[in-house]
Design a protein around this motif. Structure first.
Motif, mmCIF file in Angstrom:
data_model
loop_
_atom_site.group_PDB
_atom_site.id
_atom_site.type_symbol
_atom_site.label_atom_id
_atom_site.label_comp_id
_atom_site.label_asym_id
_atom_site.label_seq_id
_atom_site.Cartn_x
_atom_site.Cartn_y
_atom_site.Cartn_z
ATOM 1 N N VAL A 1 0.863 -1.181 0.000
ATOM 2 C CA VAL A 1 0.000 0.000 0.000
ATOM 3 C C VAL A 1 0.900 1.231 0.000
ATOM 4 O O VAL A 1 2.118 1.128 0.146
ATOM 5 N N ALA A 2 0.317 2.400 -0.136
ATOM 6 C CA ALA A 2 1.103 3.629 -0.284
ATOM 7 C C ALA A 2 2.134 3.811 0.838
ATOM 8 O O ALA A 2 3.296 4.115 0.582
ATOM 9 N N THR A 3 1.711 3.633 2.076
ATOM 10 C CA THR A 3 2.625 3.733 3.211
ATOM 11 C C THR A 3 2.963 2.316 3.647
ATOM 12 O O THR A 3 2.065 1.525 3.920
ATOM 13 N N PHE A 4 4.240 2.010 3.719
ATOM 14 C CA PHE A 4 4.644 0.624 3.962
ATOM 15 C C PHE A 4 5.867 0.562 4.878
ATOM 16 O O PHE A 4 6.515 1.574 5.123
ATOM 17 N N LYS A 5 6.163 -0.630 5.357
ATOM 18 C CA LYS A 5 7.360 -0.887 6.162
ATOM 19 C C LYS A 5 8.292 -1.807 5.387
ATOM 20 O O LYS A 5 7.848 -2.767 4.778
ATOM 21 N N GLY B 1 8.345 3.656 4.321
ATOM 22 C CA GLY B 1 8.401 4.476 3.127
ATOM 23 C C GLY B 1 7.027 4.845 2.614
ATOM 24 O O GLY B 1 5.999 4.419 3.153
ATOM 25 N N LEU B 2 7.036 5.620 1.564
ATOM 26 C CA LEU B 2 5.837 6.027 0.854
ATOM 27 C C LEU B 2 6.137 5.850 -0.624
ATOM 28 O O LEU B 2 7.248 6.147 -1.084
ATOM 29 N N HIS B 3 5.140 5.345 -1.359
ATOM 30 C CA HIS B 3 5.321 5.203 -2.802
ATOM 31 C C HIS B 3 3.988 5.360 -3.505
ATOM 32 O O HIS B 3 2.924 5.270 -2.894
ATOM 33 N N SER B 4 4.083 5.592 -4.783
ATOM 34 C CA SER B 4 2.906 5.554 -5.657
ATOM 35 C C SER B 4 3.329 4.793 -6.903
ATOM 36 O O SER B 4 4.518 4.765 -7.238
ATOM 37 N N PRO B 5 2.382 4.172 -7.592
ATOM 38 C CA PRO B 5 2.743 3.434 -8.807
ATOM 39 C C PRO B 5 3.420 4.326 -9.862
ATOM 40 O O PRO B 5 4.322 3.887 -10.558
ATOM 41 N N GLN B 6 3.009 5.587 -9.934
ATOM 42 C CA GLN B 6 3.568 6.496 -10.933
ATOM 43 C C GLN B 6 4.967 6.996 -10.584
ATOM 44 O O GLN B 6 5.763 7.295 -11.457
ATOM 45 N N HIS B 7 5.256 7.142 -9.285
ATOM 46 C CA HIS B 7 6.498 7.789 -8.856
ATOM 47 C C HIS B 7 7.484 6.856 -8.170
ATOM 48 O O HIS B 7 8.603 7.262 -7.877
ATOM 49 N N GLY B 8 7.071 5.652 -7.861
ATOM 50 C CA GLY B 8 7.939 4.742 -7.125
ATOM 51 C C GLY B 8 8.101 5.210 -5.687
ATOM 52 O O GLY B 8 7.270 5.963 -5.162
ATOM 53 N N ILE B 9 9.176 4.808 -5.064
ATOM 54 C CA ILE B 9 9.431 5.197 -3.670
ATOM 55 C C ILE B 9 9.801 6.671 -3.634
ATOM 56 O O ILE B 9 10.675 7.119 -4.369
ATOM 57 N N CYS B 10 9.111 7.421 -2.774
ATOM 58 C CA CYS B 10 9.349 8.868 -2.712
ATOM 59 C C CYS B 10 9.681 9.358 -1.303
ATOM 60 O O CYS B 10 9.999 10.528 -1.138
ATOM 61 N N ARG B 11 9.587 8.491 -0.313
ATOM 62 C CA ARG B 11 10.008 8.853 1.048
ATOM 63 C C ARG B 11 10.554 7.609 1.728
ATOM 64 O O ARG B 11 9.968 6.529 1.637
ATOM 65 N N GLU C 1 6.027 15.601 -3.495
ATOM 66 C CA GLU C 1 4.703 16.241 -3.447
ATOM 67 C C GLU C 1 3.721 15.553 -4.395
ATOM 68 O O GLU C 1 2.585 15.269 -4.021
ATOM 69 N N ASP C 2 4.155 15.276 -5.621
ATOM 70 C CA ASP C 2 3.292 14.585 -6.587
ATOM 71 C C ASP C 2 2.999 13.159 -6.126
ATOM 72 O O ASP C 2 1.877 12.665 -6.266
ATOM 73 N N CYS C 3 3.998 12.507 -5.581
ATOM 74 C CA CYS C 3 3.846 11.145 -5.079
ATOM 75 C C CYS C 3 2.856 11.107 -3.919
ATOM 76 O O CYS C 3 1.993 10.227 -3.852
ATOM 77 N N LEU C 4 2.961 12.070 -3.011
ATOM 78 C CA LEU C 4 2.052 12.139 -1.872
ATOM 79 C C LEU C 4 0.611 12.309 -2.340
ATOM 80 O O LEU C 4 -0.296 11.636 -1.843
ATOM 81 N N ALA C 5 0.396 13.180 -3.303
ATOM 82 C CA ALA C 5 -0.957 13.388 -3.837
ATOM 83 C C ALA C 5 -1.481 12.104 -4.482
ATOM 84 O O ALA C 5 -2.636 11.723 -4.268
ATOM 85 N N ALA C 6 -0.649 11.415 -5.248
ATOM 86 C CA ALA C 6 -1.058 10.165 -5.897
ATOM 87 C C ALA C 6 -1.337 9.084 -4.858
ATOM 88 O O ALA C 6 -2.285 8.302 -4.990
ATOM 89 N N ALA C 7 -0.537 9.046 -3.801
ATOM 90 C CA ALA C 7 -0.738 8.060 -2.733
ATOM 91 C C ALA C 7 -2.054 8.308 -2.004
ATOM 92 O O ALA C 7 -2.754 7.359 -1.644
ATOM 93 N N GLU C 8 -2.415 9.568 -1.792
ATOM 94 C CA GLU C 8 -3.687 9.885 -1.141
ATOM 95 C C GLU C 8 -4.860 9.419 -1.997
ATOM 96 O O GLU C 8 -5.834 8.874 -1.478
ATOM 97 N N VAL C 9 -4.771 9.611 -3.300
ATOM 98 C CA VAL C 9 -5.819 9.132 -4.208
ATOM 99 C C VAL C 9 -5.913 7.615 -4.115
ATOM 100 O O VAL C 9 -7.012 7.039 -3.994
ATOM 101 N N GLN C 10 -4.759 6.951 -4.139
ATOM 102 C CA GLN C 10 -4.711 5.489 -4.050
ATOM 103 C C GLN C 10 -5.330 5.006 -2.741
ATOM 104 O O GLN C 10 -6.130 4.065 -2.737
ATOM 105 N N GLU C 11 -4.992 5.645 -1.626
ATOM 106 C CA GLU C 11 -5.548 5.247 -0.330
ATOM 107 C C GLU C 11 -7.052 5.506 -0.267
ATOM 108 O O GLU C 11 -7.795 4.720 0.294
ATOM 109 N N ASN C 12 -7.501 6.621 -0.836
ATOM 110 C CA ASN C 12 -8.919 6.966 -0.794
ATOM 111 C C ASN C 12 -9.777 6.054 -1.676
ATOM 112 O O ASN C 12 -10.994 6.016 -1.511
ATOM 113 N N ASP C 13 -9.157 5.336 -2.597
ATOM 114 C CA ASP C 13 -9.899 4.359 -3.408
ATOM 115 C C ASP C 13 -10.521 3.268 -2.539
ATOM 116 O O ASP C 13 -11.478 2.636 -2.936
#
Length: 187
Positions: free
Chosen positions: A38-42, A58-68, A173-185
């Motif tokens: 999921v977006a936020t993971f261990k 970490g934090l990731h999105s499918p579009q941006h990969g690992i971003c934190r 920033e873009d990754c965080l926004a994409a991760a929020e969309v992914q989580e809200n799904d």
């Protein structure tokens, strides 16, 4: 030609060593062993762990990969004066500064805090009356694929604190926004 190969080798060696804990920003999460995708993971483990840190997330999105990438130290128990945690914090701050350049430090205690005695150092952090943090930002981080690094003391209880390091990728920033969309799904 030999000089070019030597220069290229040095650049590649520097770039390989620049990834926080051996984790490549922008890489797909599937490259690493993680507990959940999921977006936020261990991370179950990292390629280059530091002996003082036991938890990596970490934090990731499918579009941006690992971003934190976030690393959390072992708790500093029975250190209510904060001597041990401040000593290690200063050591990490110096090591990160040596690698990534100048930083901005923030050390403050809220005016009127009841935790202003030496023995209340950790409790003042837990009560959010004290900030003990340093951050790196600016163009010099771009060459590392990073936008910001944050080093801070965090405490949830008055008797133990941890040191947290956050590495934020260039596309955070873009990754965080994409991760929020992914989580809200999930809703």
């Amino acid at each position: 030609m030999i000089r070019f190969i030597a220069l290229l080798s040095a650049v590649l060696a520097t770039a390989a060593g620049a990834d926080p804990f051996g984790i490549k920003m922008g890489a797909p999460v599937a490259r690493y062993q993680v507990l959940s995708d999921v977006a936020t993971f261990k991370f179950m483990g990292v390629p280059a762990p530091h002996p003082d840190f036991f938890s990596y997330s970490g934090l990731h999105s499918p579009q941006h990969g690992i971003c934190r990438v976030t690393a959390t130290s072992q708790p500093f128990a029975a250190d209510r004066y904060g001597h041990g945690i401040q000593r290690d914090f200063d050591r990490y701050e110096a090591a990160i500064s040596q690698k990534y350049g100048r930083a901005q430090s923030l050390r403050s205690l809220r005016d009127g805090s009841i935790w202003n005695t030496p023995g209340g150092w950790v409790m003042s952090v837990a009560q959010q009356d004290r900030v003990h943090a340093t951050h790196w930002s600016g163009e010099e981080l771009a060459s590392f694929g990073l936008s910001r690094i944050e080093l801070r003391v965090d405490a949830k209880f008055g008797d133990a604190a941890v040191i947290v390091i956050d590495y934020l990728g260039a596309a955070f920033e873009d990754c965080l926004a994409a991760a929020e969309v992914q989580e809200n799904d999930a809703f």
